[in-house]
Write a protein that holds these residues in place. Structure first.
Motif, short mmCIF file in Angstrom:
data_model
loop_
_atom_site.label_atom_id
_atom_site.label_comp_id
_atom_site.label_asym_id
_atom_site.label_seq_id
_atom_site.Cartn_x
_atom_site.Cartn_y
_atom_site.Cartn_z
N PRO A 1 0.80 -1.23 0.00
CA PRO A 1 0.00 0.00 0.00
C PRO A 1 0.83 1.28 0.00
O PRO A 1 0.71 2.12 0.89
N HIS B 1 2.19 5.93 2.28
CA HIS B 1 1.26 4.83 2.47
C HIS B 1 -0.08 5.31 1.93
O HIS B 1 -0.47 6.46 2.15
N THR B 2 -0.79 4.46 1.22
CA THR B 2 -2.02 4.91 0.56
C THR B 2 -3.15 5.28 1.53
O THR B 2 -4.07 5.98 1.15
N SER B 3 -3.06 4.86 2.78
CA SER B 3 -4.11 5.21 3.74
C SER B 3 -3.85 6.55 4.42
O SER B 3 -4.72 7.05 5.13
N ARG B 4 -2.70 7.15 4.17
CA ARG B 4 -2.38 8.44 4.79
C ARG B 4 -2.94 9.58 3.95
O ARG B 4 -3.12 9.46 2.75
N ARG B 5 -3.18 10.70 4.61
CA ARG B 5 -3.65 11.88 3.92
C ARG B 5 -2.58 12.38 2.97
O ARG B 5 -1.40 12.28 3.27
#
Length: 97
Positions: free
Chosen positions: A68, A87-91
């Motif tokens: 990710p 990381h793709t889940s971070r803003r």
């Protein structure tokens, strides 16, 4: 083309590596490293292939498929500036050149 890593990109790589070394098996840590190397080699071979970031037309983003992460970079003449990894889940970052 010459690859140039920003201090932030190097710090991001070290942070990602440290995470997998501490929290996963050595085999997984090695697989992550190899995948990052593959994606960076692809960027080096075909730097114009990745899509541009919509808010910053001079920055491109390559996905690290299977993991990710995304690699943000720009092409300037004969150089590819690796700016940072996210990381793709971070803003999204707001003020990064």
């Amino acid at each position: 083309m010459k690859l140039v890593y920003s201090p932030r990109a190097l710090a991001d790589l070290h942070e990602i590596a440290a995470y997998y070394v501490e929290n996963a098996s050595p085999a997984i840590a090695e697989a992550v490293e190899l995948r990052f190397r593959d994606v960076i080699n692809r960027i080096d071979r075909t730097p114009e292939a990745a899509p541009r970031v919509s808010q910053r037309s001079n920055v491109r983003v390559a996905s690290v498929v299977r993991y990710p992460y995304q690699i943000f970079y720009r092409v300037r003449g004969n150089e590819i500036d690796i700016l940072y990894m996210r990381h793709t889940s971070r803003r999204p970052l707001k003020d990064v050149d």
